[in-house]
Design a protein around this motif. Structure first.
Motif, short mmCIF file in Angstrom:
data_model
loop_
_atom_site.label_atom_id
_atom_site.label_comp_id
_atom_site.label_asym_id
_atom_site.label_seq_id
_atom_site.Cartn_x
_atom_site.Cartn_y
_atom_site.Cartn_z
N ILE A 116 0.87 -1.18 0.00
CA ILE A 116 0.00 0.00 0.00
C ILE A 116 0.90 1.23 0.00
O ILE A 116 1.72 1.39 0.91
N GLN A 117 0.76 2.06 -1.01
CA GLN A 117 1.61 3.24 -1.14
C GLN A 117 0.75 4.48 -0.97
O GLN A 117 -0.22 4.70 -1.70
N TRP B 46 -10.70 -3.40 1.76
CA TRP B 46 -11.83 -4.32 1.93
C TRP B 46 -12.60 -4.47 0.63
O TRP B 46 -13.00 -5.57 0.26
N PHE B 47 -12.82 -3.36 -0.07
CA PHE B 47 -13.60 -3.37 -1.31
C PHE B 47 -12.91 -4.25 -2.37
O PHE B 47 -13.56 -4.98 -3.11
N SER B 48 -11.59 -4.16 -2.44
CA SER B 48 -10.84 -4.91 -3.45
C SER B 48 -10.59 -6.35 -3.05
O SER B 48 -10.14 -7.16 -3.88
N GLY B 49 -10.86 -6.70 -1.80
CA GLY B 49 -10.65 -8.07 -1.34
C GLY B 49 -9.22 -8.37 -0.96
O GLY B 49 -8.88 -9.53 -0.70
N ARG C 85 -9.36 6.01 6.51
CA ARG C 85 -10.64 5.38 6.18
C ARG C 85 -10.70 4.98 4.71
O ARG C 85 -11.24 3.93 4.36
N HIS C 86 -10.12 5.83 3.87
CA HIS C 86 -10.09 5.52 2.43
C HIS C 86 -9.23 4.27 2.18
O HIS C 86 -9.60 3.41 1.36
N ILE C 87 -8.11 4.16 2.86
CA ILE C 87 -7.24 2.99 2.70
C ILE C 87 -7.99 1.72 3.07
O ILE C 87 -7.98 0.73 2.32
#
Length: 628
Positions: free
Chosen positions: A398-399, A420-423, A413-415
């Motif tokens: 994660i960058q 979670w959204f991308s799995g 929160r965005h991270i």
């Protein structure tokens, strides 16, 4: 040494007996506990006359009884041999009938092939067992005997073992271009007075030069450096880098027989400051052509391709402009962008690029050849990778690029929403009870993070097949609060599908310190660690992230509307982008090429050629691999 140890064990069992029979060895070195010790072994004086077949010391007087003993010894040995042959035949039949026989045969064939090809790279040296890189896939080939070229720069050979993508392999055409360029670079650099040549605007026969200078941070520098190298290959120019950039303290020399650093005595700074930019030259050439006068090419020229460029500067990507530049012996390359997508608009360049890179992974291949961290940086990379990434079943990078020094909780929160959204990570927002899992590494402090078990939201969001897996998250940011926020989120929830998640922040400098060597070393290490992940979440428009996913060959998951909504996370929070390499942000568009005619005008860059597309969720255009 292994051979010596085996000999030492044999001799130490009964040295007098074994060595006396030979009658040749005296003062044999015996290995015991890893050390050599001298032991004198001599044949007794009477051994030759009284020993008979038995030989040796006190037994010499009973030679008459020895033949009978030896006959029984021979019979026993023959019996053992027969038993061994029967057992071997039985084992061979079992292997032949076994469902694993093909795997065993393949393994034996692989072993034989390895012995026959010593020039392959064995990735076992970095803990990746069973992976080998043959010579026809090596950017920097080993010698025929399997030796490395040069005593330093381990990353030149080892880093290729850790990149996960196996779909991208260098073509024979590109490797041939590299070998030809290495010879050309050496011929045009070694043994020449480049100071005088630059002062006079001359060059040795068949030699022209491209001097690269740094602009902005390390991500900008590396993407522009790779662009300059690709342009040098296309135009057969010799690439040199300035000493002021200090990249020679961060990256290994890529060319085996000559340096790529501008010699200290070459006054490139003075020339760079006084020479005209190519956009100005282009305007003058257009005017002279319109008046029917011949165009006189300068001896030095600055190519300026940055976010501060002028409209005429973008005509660098017109075929007519490139024809003019062919006559300039010394070019200075100023850029903070990845300009390779623009090179496709020159027909001659496009043909070569498609031949060298049919997979269109230009940055991956050129970058993996050109960019190799120096040993002190590579040591840091390997320590972190071995301790925290290698043991995991899955590695997530994660960058986070924060353009202000202020910590913003909405980005945390965005991270989490994106992960979670991308799995890539489980949603743990609905249960309670796990521990925090975060650590940071400052300088060479290898702090070990605490691992905690977390689980996903339910089987629909995170498959049961991933239950119990170990996930290593490498989160790079100037602010450590983002890694801590992600770790704390996993302390809030647990469900049935248990996992082990480790969140690691390799460095957190607080602010960008371009030019400070300790800061630069950590930045290089962080980029490479991200590139070794199995999948990546990246900040849009960040050249730091471009380097990581460009080397990895991964189309990253990119944040949607990153930093644009101060209070809410957008829906969807992120999507996978459409290009694996960097994006050319300030690219040519709606631009004419007056020296070439209307047929070469560039309208919408993303629709003019099949190789170039708009970067999804990012500014600019990228080289499209042909897969949506």
């Amino acid at each position: 040494m292994a051979r010596s140890l085996k000999l030492g064990m044999l001799v130490s069992a009964d040295p007098n007996l074994e060595l006396a029979r030979s009658g040749e060895l005296e003062g044999v070195g015996i290995v015991e506990a890893g050390e050599w010790k001298e032991k004198s072994v001599r044949t007794p004086p009477m051994a030759a006359s009284k020993g008979g077949l038995g030989g040796g010391g006190a037994g010499g007087g009973k030679a008459a009884s020895k033949p009978t003993v030896h006959i029984w010894v021979v019979i026993a040995c023959l019996g053992l041999l027969a038993w061994f042959l029967l057992a071997l035949g039985f084992f061979a039949d079992v292997v032949r009938r076994s469902p694993y026989s093909s795997a065993i045969t393949q393994h034996l064939q692989t072993k034989t092939w390895r012995r026959a090809n010593p020039a392959e790279i064995d990735c076992g040296v970095v803990g990746v067992e069973g992976k080998f890189i043959p010579k026809d896939q090596q950017y920097h080939p080993l010698t025929e005997k399997g030796n490395r070229v040069g005593k330093s720069c381990r990353s030149r050979y080892e880093q290729h073992c850790l990149w996960k993508s196996s779909n991208f392999r260098p073509t024979a055409e590109f490797l041939g271009v590299l070998r030809s360029y290495e010879e050309h670079h050496s011929r045009c650099v070694e043994g020449h007075d480049l100071q005088t040549a630059l002062d006079q605007g001359s060059a040795p026969k068949d030699c022209q030069y491209l001097i690269w200078n740094d602009l902005d941070g390390k991500g900008n520098q590396l993407v522009s450096l790779v662009s300059a190298f690709v342009y040098a290959l296309l135009t057969r120019r010799v690439l040199l880098i300035t000493r002021e950039a200090q990249l020679q303290h961060l990256l290994c020399e890529p060319f085996p027989s000559s340096s790529w650093v501008v010699p200290e005595e070459v006054p490139h700074v003075r020339h760079r400051a006084k020479e005209a930019r190519h956009g100005t030259f282009y305007a003058r050439a257009l005017n002279e052509t319109a008046q029917g006068r011949p165009v006189t090419a300068p001896k030095h020229l600055v190519c300026f391709l940055s976010n501060l460029q002028k409209p005429d500067d973008l005509r660098f990507f017109c075929p007519g402009e490139q024809k003019l530049l062919e006559k300039v012996p010394w070019l200075f390359f100023w850029s903070n962008q990845y300009s390779v997508p623009g090179l496709y608009f020159v027909p001659g360049f496009r043909a070569k690029l498609n031949a060298w890179f049919p997979d269109r992974a230009v940055f991956l291949h050129a970058g993996r050849y050109l960019l190799s961290p120096r040993d002190e940086i590579w040591l840091r990379v390997m320590r972190i990778y071995t301790a925290h990434m290698a043991p995991a079943d899955r590695r997530v990078g994660i960058q986070i690029r924060a353009w202000s020094n202020e910590y913003k909780p909405i980005i945390t929160r965005h991270i989490l929403s994106c992960a979670w959204f991308s799995g890539l990570l489980p949603n743990v927002s609905s249960a309670r009870g796990a521990n925090s899992t975060s650590s940071s590494l400052e300088d060479d402090d290898m702090a070990t993070p605490v691992e905690d078990d977390v689980a996903n939201r339910d089987a629909e969001d995170f498959s049961a097949a991933r239950a119990g897996e170990r996930v290593s998250v490498v989160l790079t940011s100037l602010r450590r609060e983002y890694a801590e926020g992600v770790a704390e989120a996993f302390a809030e929830g647990r469900t049935e599908a248990r996992q082990t998640v480790t969140v690691l922040s390799p460095s957190a400098e607080g602010e960008q310190r371009t030019g400070r060597m300790s800061h630069e070393r950590k930045a290089i290490a962080d980029m490479w660690l991200l590139s070794f992940a199995d999948d990546l979440i990246s900040t849009p428009r960040s050249t730091f992230g471009y380097v990581a996913h460009g080397l990895a060959g991964i189309r990253p998951i990119v944040f949607n509307r990153y930093g644009l909504d101060p209070d809410t996370v957008p829906d969807p929070p992120c999507l996978r982008t459409n290009v694996p390499g960097p994006c050319f942000i300030d690219h040519p568009h709606q631009m004419s090429c007056p020296l070439d005619g209307p047929a070469f005008d560039i309208g919408d860059s993303a629709t003019a050629l099949p190789e170039v597309r708009h970067c999804l969720l990012q500014w600019g255009v990228g080289v499209f691999e042909g897969v949506d």
